[in-house]
Design an enzyme around this catalytic site. Structure first.
Site, PDB file in Angstrom:
ATOM      1  N   THR A   4      51.522  84.978  52.779  1.00  0.00           N
ATOM      2  CA  THR A   4      51.256  83.626  53.282  1.00  0.00           C
ATOM      3  C   THR A   4      51.614  82.639  52.194  1.00  0.00           C
ATOM      4  O   THR A   4      51.239  82.837  51.034  1.00  0.00           O
ATOM      5  CB  THR A   4      49.761  83.453  53.618  1.00  0.00           C
ATOM      6  OG1 THR A   4      49.422  84.390  54.645  1.00  0.00           O
ATOM      7  CG2 THR A   4      49.442  82.045  54.094  1.00  0.00           C
ATOM      8  N   ARG A  18      48.702  88.654  68.495  1.00  0.00           N
ATOM      9  CA  ARG A  18      47.806  88.701  67.319  1.00  0.00           C
ATOM     10  C   ARG A  18      47.852  87.359  66.557  1.00  0.00           C
ATOM     11  O   ARG A  18      48.909  86.808  66.290  1.00  0.00           O
ATOM     12  CB  ARG A  18      48.253  89.822  66.391  1.00  0.00           C
ATOM     13  CG  ARG A  18      47.363  90.040  65.149  1.00  0.00           C
ATOM     14  CD  ARG A  18      47.938  89.408  63.904  1.00  0.00           C
ATOM     15  NE  ARG A  18      47.215  89.842  62.699  1.00  0.00           N
ATOM     16  CZ  ARG A  18      47.445  89.347  61.485  1.00  0.00           C
ATOM     17  NH1 ARG A  18      48.361  88.426  61.295  1.00  0.00           N
ATOM     18  NH2 ARG A  18      46.764  89.792  60.442  1.00  0.00           N
ATOM     19  N   VAL A  19      46.675  86.839  66.254  1.00  0.00           N
ATOM     20  CA  VAL A  19      46.551  85.677  65.384  1.00  0.00           C
ATOM     21  C   VAL A  19      45.795  86.146  64.146  1.00  0.00           C
ATOM     22  O   VAL A  19      44.756  86.803  64.266  1.00  0.00           O
ATOM     23  CB  VAL A  19      45.774  84.536  66.088  1.00  0.00           C
ATOM     24  CG1 VAL A  19      45.504  83.391  65.126  1.00  0.00           C
ATOM     25  CG2 VAL A  19      46.565  84.035  67.301  1.00  0.00           C
ATOM     26  N   GLY A  20      46.327  85.854  62.968  1.00  0.00           N
ATOM     27  CA  GLY A  20      45.688  86.313  61.733  1.00  0.00           C
ATOM     28  C   GLY A  20      44.669  85.328  61.216  1.00  0.00           C
ATOM     29  O   GLY A  20      44.153  84.464  61.950  1.00  0.00           O
ATOM     30  N   ASP A  21      44.386  85.434  59.934  1.00  0.00           N
ATOM     31  CA  ASP A  21      43.370  84.581  59.317  1.00  0.00           C
ATOM     32  C   ASP A  21      43.878  83.175  59.001  1.00  0.00           C
ATOM     33  O   ASP A  21      43.087  82.228  58.897  1.00  0.00           O
ATOM     34  CB  ASP A  21      42.847  85.227  58.024  1.00  0.00           C
ATOM     35  CG  ASP A  21      43.956  85.529  57.005  1.00  0.00           C
ATOM     36  OD1 ASP A  21      45.114  85.729  57.425  1.00  0.00           O
ATOM     37  OD2 ASP A  21      43.658  85.579  55.799  1.00  0.00           O
ATOM     38  N   THR A  44      45.180  85.202  51.036  1.00  0.00           N
ATOM     39  CA  THR A  44      46.381  85.884  51.502  1.00  0.00           C
ATOM     40  C   THR A  44      46.100  87.379  51.454  1.00  0.00           C
ATOM     41  O   THR A  44      45.279  87.830  50.665  1.00  0.00           O
ATOM     42  CB  THR A  44      47.619  85.498  50.658  1.00  0.00           C
ATOM     43  OG1 THR A  44      48.744  86.267  51.097  1.00  0.00           O
ATOM     44  CG2 THR A  44      47.403  85.722  49.171  1.00  0.00           C
ATOM     45  N   GLY A  45      46.750  88.135  52.331  1.00  0.00           N
ATOM     46  CA  GLY A  45      46.499  89.570  52.375  1.00  0.00           C
ATOM     47  C   GLY A  45      46.157  90.016  53.781  1.00  0.00           C
ATOM     48  O   GLY A  45      46.604  89.407  54.762  1.00  0.00           O
ATOM     49  N   ASP A  46      45.358  91.068  53.854  1.00  0.00           N
ATOM     50  CA  ASP A  46      45.049  91.698  55.138  1.00  0.00           C
ATOM     51  C   ASP A  46      44.089  90.801  55.940  1.00  0.00           C
ATOM     52  O   ASP A  46      42.876  90.958  55.922  1.00  0.00           O
ATOM     53  CB  ASP A  46      44.413  93.064  54.858  1.00  0.00           C
ATOM     54  CG  ASP A  46      44.203  93.871  56.131  1.00  0.00           C
ATOM     55  OD1 ASP A  46      44.308  93.292  57.240  1.00  0.00           O
ATOM     56  OD2 ASP A  46      43.924  95.077  56.013  1.00  0.00           O
ATOM     57  N   GLY A  47      44.705  89.875  56.669  1.00  0.00           N
ATOM     58  CA  GLY A  47      43.921  88.868  57.387  1.00  0.00           C
ATOM     59  C   GLY A  47      43.018  89.449  58.446  1.00  0.00           C
ATOM     60  O   GLY A  47      41.974  88.865  58.760  1.00  0.00           O
TER      61      GLY A  47
HETATM   62  N1  ASP Z   1      46.901  86.847  55.779  1.00  0.00           N
HETATM   63  C1  ASP Z   1      48.138  86.924  56.513  1.00  0.00           C
HETATM   64  C2  ASP Z   1      47.870  87.548  57.849  1.00  0.00           C
HETATM   65  O1  ASP Z   1      47.107  88.485  57.924  1.00  0.00           O
HETATM   66  C3  ASP Z   1      49.221  87.643  55.811  1.00  0.00           C
HETATM   67  C4  ASP Z   1      49.237  87.546  54.303  1.00  0.00           C
HETATM   68  O2  ASP Z   1      48.809  86.585  53.736  1.00  0.00           O
HETATM   69  O3  ASP Z   1      49.673  88.495  53.623  1.00  0.00           O
HETATM   70  O4  ASP Z   1      48.452  87.115  58.813  1.00  0.00           O
END
Ligand code: ASP
Length: 340
Positions: A203, A231-234, A254-257
């Site tokens: 992100t 799918r909608v993430g964080d 950022t990461g596994d939303g």
């Molecule tokens: N957080 C984002 C998502 O899960 C992706 C990311 O930041 O790596 O959509």
């Protein structure tokens, strides 16, 4: 407060944005900009912070706006647009991270400290500048989040071009993935404590304090590769992907939303800074809240307080160099992020 603000806007035919900027401009009109000592109320602006390797380029776009006394919201939008429109960037904007049926969709959010106002889009299709569409949601409507094809319809009504978000790179990635016969990792049931390795994702997140002490944060992503359609993430969820409070500062995740959004970690980070924690301490505590429930995941939080102090921590990403970049009156830095 919001009701009053909206009433004022509708009674005068003004948008929320006209009202906000008009108020800022009116307040500033009384004092020449040159007479405003920097950080007169203890703020550390101008300063801008951006996640990942996008940082130096994004900050270089934001900085001239901040340096000239421009608003943090304009700097944040411009920085994120810069990354969204990079032709070879796979994890943000068009041309990357296809979902399991080969379509690229976008999530974005912008939050404006002076009014605690937010605009977001989730699963936006066929429109490139997601952060700008999110800003329109904030400025032109009473809503906070608009999703899917309806977000596309909204964007087109606001004058954005409807166009494909696929390119050769995203098509090739999807065709190769389909050819391997793999199903989306998103179908694996949740197993708390076991390492999760969702397919690639990043992100771009930018936060800034301007010369007037306004705080703004925004983020944009095309989400997790081979995600299930819809799918909608964080990223577009307030307090999950990003959060700010004009009296305190801002944070970006950022990461596994799919895991991180369950904990509103950027809200948590900002609230800990309000209570006196440094940005790094606050980010660490927010990450530890997630691992404390047994989750093993890849992710990071970057935080900036109103004074201009910044910090970040990461979880997982053993083989991934996660960094963030800062630009302020003393120069520009790109900083590696330590484990929580
Ligand atoms: N957080 C984002 C998502 O899960 C992706 C990311 O930041 O790596 O959509």
């Amino acid at each position: 407060m919001m009701k009053k603000q909206v009433d004022i806007c509708s009674a005068s035919g003004m948008s929320r944005r006209d009202f906000v900027v008009g108020t800022t401009a009116a307040a500033l009109a009384a004092v020449p900009l040159s007479a405003l000592p920097q950080g007169a109320d203890g703020h550390g602006g101008p300063v801008v912070v951006t996640t990942w390797d996008f940082g130096p380029g994004a900050n270089a776009v934001a900085w001239p706006i901040l340096q000239k006394g421009g608003l943090a919201i304009d700097a944040v939008e411009a920085a994120i647009n810069h990354v969204e429109l990079l032709p070879d960037e796979f994890y943000v904007g068009f041309g990357g991270s296809p979902n399991s049926i080969g379509e690229t969709t976008l999530d974005a959010m912008i939050m404006w400290g002076p009014t605690h106002d937010v605009g977001s889009v989730g699963c936006l299709k066929r429109v490139k500048r997601a952060i700008s569409v999110a800003r329109k949601v904030m400025e032109k409507t009473q809503h906070t989040l608009i999703v899917g094809d309806d977000a596309t319809r909204f964007a087109v009504a606001m004058g954005f071009e409807e166009t494909s978000l696929s390119n050769l790179a995203s098509q090739k990635a999807w065709e190769e993935w389909i050819a391997k016969g793999e199903k989306s990792t998103a179908w694996d049931p949740e197993r708390i404590g076991e390492g999760r390795k969702p397919e690639g994702h990043d992100t771009t997140g930018t936060m800034a304090v301007d010369t007037h002490g306004n705080v703004c944060v925004g983020c944009s992503t095309n989400g997790r590769s081979y995600k299930l359609p819809g799918r909608v993430g964080d990223s577009p969820i307030t307090g999950a992907g990003a959060y700010c409070d004009n009296e305190v500062g801002a944070a970006i995740a950022t990461g596994d939303g799919d895991v991180m959004m369950r904990f509103l970690p950027t809200y948590h980070t900002v609230e800990l800074m309000r209570a006196g924690a440094s940005p790094e301490e606050a980010a660490r505590a927010a990450i530890k809240r997630i691992t404390g429930k047994g989750y093993s995941f890849d992710g990071g939080i970057v935080a900036l307080n109103r004074k201009g102090e910044h910090g970040a921590v990461k979880q997982g990403w053993e083989d991934t160099a996660f960094s963030y970049s800062v630009k302020n009156g003393s120069g520009a830095e790109k900083l590696p992020v330590k484990k929580a």
